[in-house]
Design a protein around this motif. Sequence first.
Motif, short mmCIF file in Angstrom:
data_model
loop_
_atom_site.label_atom_id
_atom_site.label_comp_id
_atom_site.label_asym_id
_atom_site.label_seq_id
_atom_site.Cartn_x
_atom_site.Cartn_y
_atom_site.Cartn_z
N TYR A 1 25.91 -36.22 15.88
CA TYR A 1 26.08 -34.77 15.79
C TYR A 1 24.88 -34.12 15.10
CZ TYR A 1 27.90 -30.17 14.70
OH TYR A 1 28.04 -28.82 14.62
N ILE A 2 24.43 -34.70 13.98
CA ILE A 2 23.31 -34.12 13.24
C ILE A 2 22.02 -34.21 14.04
CG2 ILE A 2 21.86 -34.41 11.20
CD1 ILE A 2 24.35 -35.11 9.64
N HIS A 3 21.81 -35.32 14.74
CA HIS A 3 20.61 -35.45 15.57
C HIS A 3 20.57 -34.37 16.64
CE1 HIS A 3 18.90 -36.97 19.44
NE2 HIS A 3 17.85 -37.05 18.67
N ARG A 4 21.72 -34.14 17.27
CA ARG A 4 21.77 -33.12 18.33
C ARG A 4 21.55 -31.72 17.76
NH1 ARG A 4 27.33 -34.99 21.43
NH2 ARG A 4 26.52 -36.80 22.59
N SER A 5 22.36 -31.35 16.79
CA SER A 5 22.29 -29.98 16.26
C SER A 5 20.96 -29.73 15.56
CB SER A 5 23.45 -29.72 15.30
OG SER A 5 23.43 -30.62 14.22
N GLY A 6 20.32 -30.79 15.06
CA GLY A 6 19.05 -30.63 14.37
C GLY A 6 17.89 -30.31 15.27
N ARG A 7 18.12 -30.24 16.58
CA ARG A 7 17.05 -29.87 17.51
C ARG A 7 16.80 -28.37 17.52
NH1 ARG A 7 13.94 -34.16 19.06
NH2 ARG A 7 15.26 -35.99 18.72
N THR A 8 17.67 -27.61 16.87
CA THR A 8 17.45 -26.17 16.74
C THR A 8 17.41 -25.81 15.26
OG1 THR A 8 18.25 -23.99 17.44
CG2 THR A 8 19.91 -25.59 16.79
N GLY A 9 16.99 -24.57 14.95
CA GLY A 9 16.93 -24.14 13.56
C GLY A 9 15.81 -24.78 12.78
N ARG A 10 14.71 -25.13 13.44
CA ARG A 10 13.60 -25.80 12.75
C ARG A 10 12.57 -24.79 12.24
NH1 ARG A 10 12.04 -31.35 16.00
NH2 ARG A 10 14.03 -32.42 15.65
N GLU B 1 33.37 -32.38 10.63
CA GLU B 1 33.43 -31.32 9.62
C GLU B 1 33.51 -31.90 8.21
OE1 GLU B 1 35.54 -27.48 11.66
OE2 GLU B 1 36.86 -29.08 10.98
N HIS B 2 34.35 -32.90 8.05
CA HIS B 2 34.52 -33.51 6.73
C HIS B 2 33.21 -34.13 6.25
CE1 HIS B 2 36.51 -35.60 3.43
NE2 HIS B 2 35.94 -36.74 3.84
N ALA B 3 32.49 -34.78 7.15
CA ALA B 3 31.26 -35.48 6.77
C ALA B 3 30.12 -34.53 6.43
CB ALA B 3 30.84 -36.43 7.89
N ILE B 4 30.00 -33.43 7.18
CA ILE B 4 28.88 -32.51 6.95
C ILE B 4 29.24 -31.41 5.95
CG2 ILE B 4 27.97 -32.94 9.26
CD1 ILE B 4 28.99 -30.22 10.13
N GLY B 5 30.51 -31.33 5.59
CA GLY B 5 30.92 -30.34 4.60
C GLY B 5 30.84 -28.92 5.10
N THR B 6 30.98 -28.74 6.39
CA THR B 6 30.88 -27.41 7.00
C THR B 6 32.03 -27.19 7.98
OG1 THR B 6 28.47 -27.33 6.82
CG2 THR B 6 29.48 -25.90 8.45
N ARG B 7 32.69 -26.05 7.87
CA ARG B 7 33.74 -25.69 8.81
C ARG B 7 33.11 -25.02 10.03
NH1 ARG B 7 38.44 -27.77 8.26
NH2 ARG B 7 38.85 -26.90 6.19
N LEU B 8 33.34 -25.56 11.20
CA LEU B 8 32.76 -24.99 12.41
C LEU B 8 33.49 -23.70 12.80
CD1 LEU B 8 31.70 -27.94 12.47
CD2 LEU B 8 31.88 -27.84 14.96
#
Length: 396
Positions: free
Chosen positions: A128-137, A160-167
């Motif tokens: 999930y982080i690899h994918r979403s990290g392709r934007t917002g650079r 959500e639990h792992a990244i500490g963020t509610r989508l």
Amino acid sequence: GLSIDLVEDEKLKIPSTVRHIALLVQPSARERILGDVLTVHGGDRSIVFVPTKKEADILASSPLIRDDTCVLHGDINQAGREIALAGFRSGRYRNLVATDVAARGIDIPNVDLVVQYSVPDRGDVDTYIHRSGRTGRAGRSGTSIVFYTVRDTDSLRRVEHAIGTRLEQWNPPNLEDVLRASSSKVRSSLQMTPEPLVNQFLPEAERYLEAQTGSSDHGMPVLKAVSAALARLAGFNEPVMQRSILSHRDNFIALELSRRGSSGNRGESRYLSPRTVTSMVCRSVAHLDKVPALGRIVSYNDGAVVDVEAATAKILLEEGISDSRWEVKEITSLPAAAVDEMMNAEMETERTRGMGRVGGNRGRMREFGGRVPHSPTSGWRGRREPDWTRGRRADR
């Protein structure tokens, strides 16, 4: 680049410049919704992550994706890979459809939108982080949208639990959103047309309009010609159907039936059954001398959501329900109670399937403490949290 920090609470940190969205979809409508999402929310560059090479090929050639699209997966040779990436970087292609393995190691700046076509398998956070990290650079803002079904709820919660963020919860774009965004893109493209090129085509434009009207007084045909040009340039070849927010069926509208006031008669059941919903709708349009076309019905206490064929739905919205205790309205997002019931139905299906497996039923229900969460990204509302939210595996 993307940095991942492990902090004391063991939450994986993600860039604050990325907006994280979850979008509930029906599997059968996933491809069509993707086309609409890219039209409405896609900027100059969008990346779509898919789990398989087959899905990548299907989407890259799909007529439902209206902008030029290239594909990247393990079967693409080096020459084809370089052509696709060069075209994506230059703006020749607005969309890149890629598998996770093929996309690793590539560096593409200024990606506006990332769409995860499905939740990573078992809620894999690294993916999930690899994918979403392709934007917002590089300090730029970006958006990451993940498609999920009710069956993916626990995987989404793990992320959500792992990244500490509610989508954030979004709904698929509606008809008006798609038409407005499509027209806006075409207008922007037309405004960038060089004046000498416009002048070269003016004689042909004049001949076309005169052929349509038989005179130089064009009037309404001009509007129709412009409308036709907008539709074709936006990538549409047939009329765009309104789509239900409940099932995503074309030419259906999702209507909510709700009780007027909050009381009701003493002793009266609060649950509005599908049979009762069908009967109410049929009585309300009995004067039409035809059986109304109804789709999915999700019932809950003091209300229900029902798919109704568009023409009949518009009549119900104008005339109301024959039973004065109830009111009807079109909805653009699903009520929390409807989402609850949909997840309950899915869990019951999983429970039934697990009856034939040793421990299947018991293990599945134990993961949610015997209950279903209120909604994919909301709290547990006082119910016992699943074991994994307390740092332990439920199936250990």
